[in-house]
Design an enzyme around this catalytic site. Structure first.
Site, PDB file in Angstrom:
ATOM      1  N   ILE A 112       0.823  -1.207   0.000  1.00 55.28           N
ATOM      2  CA  ILE A 112       0.000   0.000   0.000  1.00 55.28           C
ATOM      3  C   ILE A 112       0.862   1.264   0.000  1.00 55.28           C
ATOM      4  O   ILE A 112       1.972   1.259   0.542  1.00 55.28           O
ATOM      5  CB  ILE A 112      -0.984  -0.007   1.196  1.00 55.28           C
ATOM      6  CG1 ILE A 112      -1.986   1.154   1.106  1.00 55.28           C
ATOM      7  CG2 ILE A 112      -0.251  -0.044   2.522  1.00 55.28           C
ATOM      8  CD1 ILE A 112      -3.171   1.047   2.049  1.00 55.28           C
ATOM      9  N   CYS A 113       0.320   2.306  -0.621  1.00 57.48           N
ATOM     10  CA  CYS A 113       0.846   3.657  -0.581  1.00 57.48           C
ATOM     11  C   CYS A 113       2.243   3.737  -1.225  1.00 57.48           C
ATOM     12  O   CYS A 113       2.392   3.548  -2.410  1.00 57.48           O
ATOM     13  CB  CYS A 113       0.828   4.172   0.854  1.00 57.48           C
ATOM     14  SG  CYS A 113       0.872   5.966   0.994  1.00 57.48           S
ATOM     15  N   HIS A 114       3.293   4.000  -0.426  1.00 60.68           N
ATOM     16  CA  HIS A 114       4.667   4.062  -0.935  1.00 60.68           C
ATOM     17  C   HIS A 114       5.364   2.698  -0.926  1.00 60.68           C
ATOM     18  O   HIS A 114       6.497   2.580  -1.368  1.00 60.68           O
ATOM     19  CB  HIS A 114       5.496   5.061  -0.121  1.00 60.68           C
ATOM     20  CG  HIS A 114       5.142   6.488  -0.376  1.00 60.68           C
ATOM     21  ND1 HIS A 114       4.037   7.086   0.183  1.00 60.68           N
ATOM     22  CD2 HIS A 114       5.727   7.429  -1.141  1.00 60.68           C
ATOM     23  CE1 HIS A 114       3.969   8.353  -0.219  1.00 60.68           C
ATOM     24  NE2 HIS A 114       4.982   8.583  -1.029  1.00 60.68           N
ATOM     25  N   SER A 161      -2.866  -0.961  -3.059  1.00 62.30           N
ATOM     26  CA  SER A 161      -3.794   0.137  -2.792  1.00 62.30           C
ATOM     27  C   SER A 161      -3.022   1.444  -2.760  1.00 62.30           C
ATOM     28  O   SER A 161      -1.809   1.459  -2.600  1.00 62.30           O
ATOM     29  CB  SER A 161      -4.533  -0.055  -1.465  1.00 62.30           C
ATOM     30  OG  SER A 161      -5.606  -0.951  -1.613  1.00 62.30           O
TER      31      SER A 161
END
Length: 186
Positions: A112-114, A161
């Site tokens: 997720i994210c980074h 995500s």
């Protein structure tokens, strides 16, 4: 769903700078589904969590050093974000090798994210459809990934995500994918 992950061992790989909610919420979802989690990191002790990359948000105790971990010990892997966390992981050869081997094993990986920065460094993003935090999308494209802007993307064994806003959908998808028959089979 309380036993969907019964008997499954889930590795969470993180370092200082991990976004607290991106580690905590997926971990809690996995545990509530009956899974056992273990926090891996490049060093022993504790890792410093953050809120929005800037504010200290407590610590998490490391269960095992990633250099001592084996892919065969786990059924699935979680890679939370925070900008600093994956930036630290991608310069640690043991972490990069673990991620490369884990993705190559076919076992499910939630990111997720980074977190996808570690996938880029491990050389496993090419040809995969992924989503991420907007600032990583050029890096993913440059690594050969097909980047989309969706809440959750599932491409084979990768579940991705965009941000903490997507955590409810991400946590649900992670539990569902980790629970699939054959998921985590060596």
């Amino acid at each position: 769903m309380a036993t969907a992950l019964q008997g499954k061992r889930i590795a969470i790989l993180a370092a200082d700078g991990v976004e607290r909610v991106e580690l905590e919420q997926p971990r809690d979802a996995v545990q509530q589904a009956g899974g056992h989690t273990e926090l891996l990191s490049p060093e022993t002790g504790e890792i410093q969590a953050r809120n929005n990359d800037l504010d200290a948000a407590g610590t998490f105790t490391v269960d095992r050093v990633v250099s001592d971990a084996e892919v065969d010990d786990y059924d699935a892997l979680l890679l939370p974000g925070g900008t600093v966390n994956p930036d630290k992981l991608r310069i640690e050869e043991a972490a990069v090798s673990f991620v490369r081997d884990f993705v190559g094993s076919g076992k499910p990986v939630g990111v997720i994210c980074h977190g996808p920065w570690t996938l880029v460094e491990a050389g496993v993003a090419k040809g995969r459809t992924l989503t991420s935090y907007p600032s990583l999308r050029t890096d993913l494209r440059n690594a050969g990934a097909d980047v989309v802007d969706e809440e959750v993307v599932i491409d084979g064994n990768l579940i991705s995500s965009r941000s903490p806003d997507d955590l409810p959908a991400f946590c649900q998808a992670v539990v569902e994918q980790f629970a699939k028959p054959g998921a985590g089979a060596s």
